[in-house]
Design a protein around this motif. Sequence first.
Motif, PDB file in Angstrom:
ATOM      1  N   ILE A 284      10.710 -99.191 -39.567  1.00 45.47           N
ATOM      2  CA  ILE A 284      11.627 -98.393 -38.751  1.00 45.47           C
ATOM      3  C   ILE A 284      12.514 -99.316 -37.925  1.00 45.47           C
ATOM      4  O   ILE A 284      13.733 -99.128 -37.845  1.00 45.47           O
ATOM      5  N   GLU A 285      11.895-100.330 -37.336  1.00 43.85           N
ATOM      6  CA  GLU A 285      12.654-101.292 -36.525  1.00 43.85           C
ATOM      7  C   GLU A 285      13.697-102.026 -37.376  1.00 43.85           C
ATOM      8  O   GLU A 285      14.860-102.140 -36.986  1.00 43.85           O
ATOM      9  N   GLN A 286      13.283-102.513 -38.534  1.00 42.99           N
ATOM     10  CA  GLN A 286      14.193-103.257 -39.409  1.00 42.99           C
ATOM     11  C   GLN A 286      15.322-102.370 -39.938  1.00 42.99           C
ATOM     12  O   GLN A 286      16.485-102.777 -39.947  1.00 42.99           O
ATOM     13  N   TYR A 287      14.980-101.173 -40.393  1.00 40.67           N
ATOM     14  CA  TYR A 287      16.003-100.262 -40.911  1.00 40.67           C
ATOM     15  C   TYR A 287      16.961 -99.841 -39.794  1.00 40.67           C
ATOM     16  O   TYR A 287      18.152 -99.662 -40.033  1.00 40.67           O
ATOM     17  N   GLY A 288      16.435 -99.686 -38.579  1.00 43.97           N
ATOM     18  CA  GLY A 288      17.285 -99.340 -37.444  1.00 43.97           C
ATOM     19  C   GLY A 288      18.315-100.425 -37.173  1.00 43.97           C
ATOM     20  O   GLY A 288      19.491-100.141 -36.930  1.00 43.97           O
ATOM     21  N   LYS A 289      17.864-101.682 -37.232  1.00 49.04           N
ATOM     22  CA  LYS A 289      18.782-102.813 -37.018  1.00 49.04           C
ATOM     23  C   LYS A 289      19.853-102.872 -38.109  1.00 49.04           C
ATOM     24  O   LYS A 289      20.966-103.300 -37.858  1.00 49.04           O
ATOM     25  N   ALA A 290      19.473-102.455 -39.325  1.00 45.82           N
ATOM     26  CA  ALA A 290      20.405-102.501 -40.451  1.00 45.82           C
ATOM     27  C   ALA A 290      21.296-101.257 -40.514  1.00 45.82           C
ATOM     28  O   ALA A 290      22.144-101.153 -41.391  1.00 45.82           O
ATOM     29  N   GLY A 291      21.071-100.308 -39.594  1.00 42.23           N
ATOM     30  CA  GLY A 291      21.886 -99.100 -39.578  1.00 42.23           C
ATOM     31  C   GLY A 291      21.561 -98.111 -40.688  1.00 42.23           C
ATOM     32  O   GLY A 291      22.378 -97.271 -41.037  1.00 42.23           O
ATOM     33  N   ARG A 292      20.348 -98.201 -41.236  1.00 41.68           N
ATOM     34  CA  ARG A 292      19.921 -97.299 -42.320  1.00 41.68           C
ATOM     35  C   ARG A 292      19.135 -96.127 -41.739  1.00 41.68           C
ATOM     36  O   ARG A 292      17.919 -96.039 -41.863  1.00 41.68           O
ATOM     37  N   ASP A 293      19.850 -95.206 -41.108  1.00 43.77           N
ATOM     38  CA  ASP A 293      19.206 -94.070 -40.442  1.00 43.77           C
ATOM     39  C   ASP A 293      18.449 -93.175 -41.409  1.00 43.77           C
ATOM     40  O   ASP A 293      17.451 -92.562 -41.033  1.00 43.77           O
ATOM     41  N   ASP A 294      18.903 -93.088 -42.666  1.00 44.63           N
ATOM     42  CA  ASP A 294      18.197 -92.289 -43.659  1.00 44.63           C
ATOM     43  C   ASP A 294      16.793 -92.832 -43.895  1.00 44.63           C
ATOM     44  O   ASP A 294      15.811 -92.080 -43.950  1.00 44.63           O
ATOM     45  N   LEU A 295      16.679 -94.162 -43.996  1.00 39.62           N
ATOM     46  CA  LEU A 295      15.368 -94.784 -44.217  1.00 39.62           C
ATOM     47  C   LEU A 295      14.521 -94.764 -42.950  1.00 39.62           C
ATOM     48  O   LEU A 295      13.292 -94.639 -43.027  1.00 39.62           O
ATOM     49  N   VAL A 296      15.167 -94.852 -41.796  1.00 37.19           N
ATOM     50  CA  VAL A 296      14.438 -94.749 -40.524  1.00 37.19           C
ATOM     51  C   VAL A 296      13.748 -93.388 -40.452  1.00 37.19           C
ATOM     52  O   VAL A 296      12.572 -93.290 -40.110  1.00 37.19           O
ATOM     53  N   GLU A 297      14.473 -92.350 -40.788  1.00 34.86           N
ATOM     54  CA  GLU A 297      13.937 -90.980 -40.745  1.00 34.86           C
ATOM     55  C   GLU A 297      12.764 -90.828 -41.712  1.00 34.86           C
ATOM     56  O   GLU A 297      11.727 -90.255 -41.373  1.00 34.86           O
ATOM     57  N   GLN A 298      12.913 -91.359 -42.927  1.00 33.89           N
ATOM     58  CA  GLN A 298      11.840 -91.263 -43.919  1.00 33.89           C
ATOM     59  C   GLN A 298      10.582 -91.987 -43.447  1.00 33.89           C
ATOM     60  O   GLN A 298       9.473 -91.453 -43.534  1.00 33.89           O
ATOM     61  N   GLU A 299      10.751 -93.199 -42.936  1.00 31.95           N
ATOM     62  CA  GLU A 299       9.603 -93.977 -42.445  1.00 31.95           C
ATOM     63  C   GLU A 299       8.955 -93.291 -41.245  1.00 31.95           C
ATOM     64  O   GLU A 299       7.734 -93.299 -41.102  1.00 31.95           O
ATOM     65  N   ALA A 300       9.769 -92.707 -40.372  1.00 27.09           N
ATOM     66  CA  ALA A 300       9.238 -92.015 -39.193  1.00 27.09           C
ATOM     67  C   ALA A 300       8.400 -90.811 -39.613  1.00 27.09           C
ATOM     68  O   ALA A 300       7.340 -90.546 -39.017  1.00 27.09           O
ATOM     69  N   GLN A 301       8.847 -90.091 -40.625  1.00 28.74           N
ATOM     70  CA  GLN A 301       8.075 -88.950 -41.126  1.00 28.74           C
ATOM     71  C   GLN A 301       6.743 -89.417 -41.716  1.00 28.74           C
ATOM     72  O   GLN A 301       5.698 -88.808 -41.474  1.00 28.74           O
ATOM     73  N   GLU A 302       6.781 -90.497 -42.482  1.00 32.06           N
ATOM     74  CA  GLU A 302       5.545 -91.031 -43.066  1.00 32.06           C
ATOM     75  C   GLU A 302       4.609 -91.529 -41.967  1.00 32.06           C
ATOM     76  O   GLU A 302       3.391 -91.327 -42.042  1.00 32.06           O
ATOM     77  N   LEU A 303       5.167 -92.177 -40.944  1.00 33.13           N
ATOM     78  CA  LEU A 303       4.356 -92.663 -39.822  1.00 33.13           C
ATOM     79  C   LEU A 303       3.641 -91.502 -39.138  1.00 33.13           C
ATOM     80  O   LEU A 303       2.445 -91.591 -38.834  1.00 33.13           O
ATOM     81  N   ALA A 304       4.349 -90.412 -38.919  1.00 33.63           N
ATOM     82  CA  ALA A 304       3.740 -89.238 -38.273  1.00 33.63           C
ATOM     83  C   ALA A 304       2.565 -88.713 -39.099  1.00 33.63           C
ATOM     84  O   ALA A 304       1.530 -88.325 -38.542  1.00 33.63           O
ATOM     85  N   ILE A 305       2.703 -88.733 -40.413  1.00 39.12           N
ATOM     86  CA  ILE A 305       1.623 -88.260 -41.285  1.00 39.12           C
ATOM     87  C   ILE A 305       0.436 -89.214 -41.221  1.00 39.12           C
ATOM     88  O   ILE A 305      -0.711 -88.781 -41.097  1.00 39.12           O
ATOM     89  N   ILE A 306       0.683 -90.506 -41.253  1.00 36.17           N
ATOM     90  CA  ILE A 306      -0.395 -91.498 -41.177  1.00 36.17           C
ATOM     91  C   ILE A 306      -1.135 -91.370 -39.846  1.00 36.17           C
ATOM     92  O   ILE A 306      -2.364 -91.438 -39.793  1.00 36.17           O
ATOM     93  N   GLU A 307      -0.381 -91.154 -38.772  1.00 37.68           N
ATOM     94  CA  GLU A 307      -0.998 -91.047 -37.442  1.00 37.68           C
ATOM     95  C   GLU A 307      -1.928 -89.842 -37.323  1.00 37.68           C
ATOM     96  O   GLU A 307      -2.821 -89.829 -36.485  1.00 37.68           O
ATOM     97  N   GLU A 308      -1.744 -88.834 -38.180  1.00 37.32           N
ATOM     98  CA  GLU A 308      -2.640 -87.676 -38.173  1.00 37.32           C
ATOM     99  C   GLU A 308      -4.078 -88.089 -38.525  1.00 37.32           C
ATOM    100  O   GLU A 308      -5.023 -87.434 -38.107  1.00 37.32           O
ATOM    101  N   TYR A 309      -4.218 -89.151 -39.291  1.00 33.66           N
ATOM    102  CA  TYR A 309      -5.539 -89.600 -39.732  1.00 33.66           C
ATOM    103  C   TYR A 309      -6.175 -90.596 -38.760  1.00 33.66           C
ATOM    104  O   TYR A 309      -7.363 -90.872 -38.854  1.00 33.66           O
ATOM    105  N   LEU A 310      -5.367 -91.140 -37.871  1.00 31.42           N
ATOM    106  CA  LEU A 310      -5.876 -92.122 -36.899  1.00 31.42           C
ATOM    107  C   LEU A 310      -6.585 -91.413 -35.753  1.00 31.42           C
ATOM    108  O   LEU A 310      -6.300 -90.249 -35.466  1.00 31.42           O
ATOM    109  N   PRO A 311      -7.474 -92.141 -35.064  1.00 31.46           N
ATOM    110  CA  PRO A 311      -8.075 -91.556 -33.863  1.00 31.46           C
ATOM    111  C   PRO A 311      -6.973 -91.235 -32.853  1.00 31.46           C
ATOM    112  O   PRO A 311      -5.886 -91.816 -32.896  1.00 31.46           O
ATOM    113  N   LYS A 312      -7.264 -90.320 -31.932  1.00 29.43           N
ATOM    114  CA  LYS A 312      -6.294 -89.936 -30.906  1.00 29.43           C
ATOM    115  C   LYS A 312      -5.800 -91.177 -30.166  1.00 29.43           C
ATOM    116  O   LYS A 312      -6.580 -92.029 -29.773  1.00 29.43           O
TER     117      LYS A 312
END
Length: 152
Positions: A68-96
Amino acid sequence: MSLKTQIGDDIKAAMKAKDKVRLVAVRSIKKVILEKEVEARVEGRDELTEAEETELLVQQAKQRRDSIEQYGKAGRDDLVEQEAQELAIIEEYLPKQLTDAEVTAVITEIVAQVGATSPKDMGKVMGPAMQRLKGQADGKKVQSLVKAALGG
């Protein structure tokens, strides 16, 4: 229910729901679990421990944050959004995740235990802090709060 079983069930549910983002995220988790299980079999174990599963999820979340950080620096907002969605899903499995106040309380306790007094003692605090907060707080957050606690 083990993480592997839960991921398998979630893959089926994502396929039925035609949820492509969730499907990609959970398949990537399953891939990493299977790779680690192969390594564990070499060591004579059939399954991963809960701590190993959490470590895998932490690594997956960290990879997404870095992307997300790298794509943000490169101005790739489409990829930032995709990675952010995947991150949210992964975080569902992590402890609180702990709040900053909760993390600070743990750090304060560790600082007192190891007798840390200055920023030079950061190494003494970071090891135990990361061990204790594994999967419950982002490493960068822990590092900045340790610096603040030591006056750095």
